[in-house]
Design a protein around this motif. Structure first.
Motif, PDB file in Angstrom:
ATOM      1  N   LYS A 175      45.606  35.750  40.969  1.00  0.00           N
ATOM      2  CA  LYS A 175      45.464  35.038  39.694  1.00  0.00           C
ATOM      3  C   LYS A 175      46.008  35.884  38.546  1.00  0.00           C
ATOM      4  O   LYS A 175      46.813  35.430  37.730  1.00  0.00           O
ATOM      5  N   THR A 176      45.556  37.127  38.495  1.00  0.00           N
ATOM      6  CA  THR A 176      46.008  38.037  37.437  1.00  0.00           C
ATOM      7  C   THR A 176      47.504  38.327  37.578  1.00  0.00           C
ATOM      8  O   THR A 176      48.250  38.316  36.603  1.00  0.00           O
ATOM      9  N   THR A 177      47.922  38.560  38.812  1.00  0.00           N
ATOM     10  CA  THR A 177      49.327  38.886  39.071  1.00  0.00           C
ATOM     11  C   THR A 177      50.239  37.738  38.628  1.00  0.00           C
ATOM     12  O   THR A 177      51.288  37.967  38.015  1.00  0.00           O
ATOM     13  N   PRO A 230      43.753  39.388  28.639  1.00  0.00           N
ATOM     14  CA  PRO A 230      43.736  40.092  29.928  1.00  0.00           C
ATOM     15  C   PRO A 230      42.339  40.144  30.530  1.00  0.00           C
ATOM     16  O   PRO A 230      41.338  40.001  29.819  1.00  0.00           O
ATOM     17  N   GLN A 231      42.298  40.370  31.823  1.00  0.00           N
ATOM     18  CA  GLN A 231      41.012  40.401  32.522  1.00  0.00           C
ATOM     19  C   GLN A 231      40.202  41.635  32.168  1.00  0.00           C
ATOM     20  O   GLN A 231      38.988  41.563  32.040  1.00  0.00           O
ATOM     21  N   THR A 232      40.855  42.768  32.033  1.00  0.00           N
ATOM     22  CA  THR A 232      40.112  44.001  31.778  1.00  0.00           C
ATOM     23  C   THR A 232      39.898  44.177  30.294  1.00  0.00           C
ATOM     24  O   THR A 232      40.831  44.276  29.525  1.00  0.00           O
ATOM     25  N   LEU A 273      44.253  32.739  29.955  1.00  0.00           N
ATOM     26  CA  LEU A 273      42.954  33.389  29.762  1.00  0.00           C
ATOM     27  C   LEU A 273      42.472  33.862  31.124  1.00  0.00           C
ATOM     28  O   LEU A 273      42.172  33.049  32.009  1.00  0.00           O
ATOM     29  N   ASP A 274      42.420  35.179  31.297  1.00  0.00           N
ATOM     30  CA  ASP A 274      42.086  35.732  32.608  1.00  0.00           C
ATOM     31  C   ASP A 274      40.612  36.104  32.660  1.00  0.00           C
ATOM     32  O   ASP A 274      40.191  37.094  32.077  1.00  0.00           O
ATOM     33  N   GLU A 275      39.848  35.287  33.331  1.00  0.00           N
ATOM     34  CA  GLU A 275      38.407  35.495  33.546  1.00  0.00           C
ATOM     35  C   GLU A 275      37.620  35.640  32.239  1.00  0.00           C
ATOM     36  O   GLU A 275      36.886  36.626  32.063  1.00  0.00           O
ATOM     37  N   PRO A 276      37.717  34.675  31.357  1.00  0.00           N
ATOM     38  CA  PRO A 276      36.957  34.787  30.105  1.00  0.00           C
ATOM     39  C   PRO A 276      35.442  34.725  30.308  1.00  0.00           C
ATOM     40  O   PRO A 276      34.699  35.072  29.390  1.00  0.00           O
TER      41      PRO A 276
HETATM   42 MG   LIG Z   1      42.191  38.871  38.380  1.00  0.00          MG
END
Ligand SMILES: [Mg+2]
Ligand SMILES: Nc1ncnc2c1ncn2[C@@H]1O[C@H](COP(=O)(O)OP(=O)(O)OP(=O)(O)O)[C@@H](O)[C@H]1O
Length: 313
Positions: free
Chosen positions: A54-56, A90-92, A172-175
């Motif tokens: 997903k992030t990639t 970003p997720q992080t 939106l990565d893992e909000p």
């Molecule tokens: Mg991810």
């Protein structure tokens, strides 16, 4: 579902076209052959087990990762790094809770960038910061330092940051990560209402489908190197998910909720059981919030937005 007929946008160039895309990281195949088209104005939930990509995939859309095969087009144009028409969360997002910077200044960091010292650009950037804070209903809370805000409130400011520069596509990565269920619903509702108000396209990745069920138009499910995009009824099925997980999956619907099961274990609980730490991640990417947005471009647009929202986030 209360989808605004995304079908009306099909046939035109999609907001996001992914054609036979393969992605690799460190020589490992992450996606093997993914093809799908997201129409302008759709709200897409992005799901799939840990490590599904997903992030990639989001990073590839931002031009941060070369495609090993295929093509991605954003609003009809090939991927380009720093694309101002994409907003990215970003997720992080480590360490925000410990920062004493005022919320407004945190949002403004992504707007100003290298433009400090140019009075006109600063005025335009300030107007854009006001605009995005109004969009997420955070003008008042943005006067407080990040360290004094709840997770849901910080999430609102992160969303505001993504909206700088008036992007047409939000990644939106893992909000929802590390938010309690009440705040999760608040964040989903907020994103949905901003998305509708601006008529923008949103990809929203999550571990769990249920918080998104009433908001998303369609779901993009990644697994086993491939991707399936469709309505919940099309994708969240035994055959499609068994293929994406590479093992037998059952889908159970109970009281309007959907449970994706491998044997008698819920797969999102299984996959993410190790993500209960403070930052919730066993791996991280080299994201940096202040530069991860591709903004700082063209803040000279006129913004006429005056509405405000009040969301229980
Ligand atoms: Mg991810
Ligand atoms: N720099 C890297 N080199 C090699 N492999 C990597 C690198 N970064 C990530 N990976 C691997 O690539 C795969 C895809 O990771 P990615 O972060 O895209 O998955 P994800 O679907 O976002 O997972 P999560 O739900 O945990 O966020 C994972 O197996 C991950 O370990």
């Amino acid at each position: 579902m209360t989808a605004p007929d995304p079908g009306s946008a099909r046939g035109k160039a999609g907001a996001l076209e992914v054609e036979h895309v393969a992605l690799e990281l460190g020589g490992r195949p992450i996606l093997k052959d993914a093809s799908f088209t997201v129409a302008a104005g759709e709200f897409i939930g992005v799901l799939g087990p840990n490590g599904a990509g997903k992030t990639t995939l989001m990073r590839a859309m931002l031009g941060l990762l070369p495609l090993s095969k295929g093509a991605i087009r954003v609003n009809g144009a090939p991927v380009v790094r720093g694309n101002p028409s994409i907003g990215y969360m970003p997720q992080t997002r480590s360490g925000l809770a410990g920062r004493h910077v005022r919320g407004r200044d945190f949002v403004a960091m992504a707007a100003n960038g290298h433009r400090w010292g140019l009075p006109l650009a600063n005025a335009a950037a300030r107007a854009d910061v006001d605009r995005v804070l109004d969009l997420v209903g955070a003008r008042t809370l943005a006067m407080r330092p990040l360290s004094e805000l709840s997770g849901g409130e910080r999430q609102r400011l992160l969303l505001a940051q993504c909206l700088l520069g008036d992007p047409k596509l939000l990644l939106l990565d893992e909000p929802l990560i590390s938010l309690d269920p009440r705040h999760q619903t608040g964040v989903v509702d907020l994103v949905r209402s901003v998305q509708r108000e601006l008529g923008i396209t949103v990809l929203f990745s999550a571990h769990e489908l249920n918080p998104l069920l009433n908001s998303i138009d369609r779901v993009l499910y990644l697994g086993n190197g491939s991707a399936a995009l469709g309505t919940i009824d099309e994708v969240i099925t035994k055959p499609v998910l068994s293929q994406l997980y590479g093992s037998p999956i059952d889908v159970m619907r109970v009281n309007g909720r959907i449970f994706v099961m491998a044997g008698d274990v819920e797969v999102d609980k299984l996959d993410h059981a190790h993500e209960d730490g403070p930052e919730g991640h066993s791996h991280s990417h080299d994201h940096d919030h202040a530069q991860g947005h591709g903004h700082g471009h063209g803040h000279g647009h006129a913004h006429h937005h005056t509405g405000t929202h009040s969301h229980d986030v």
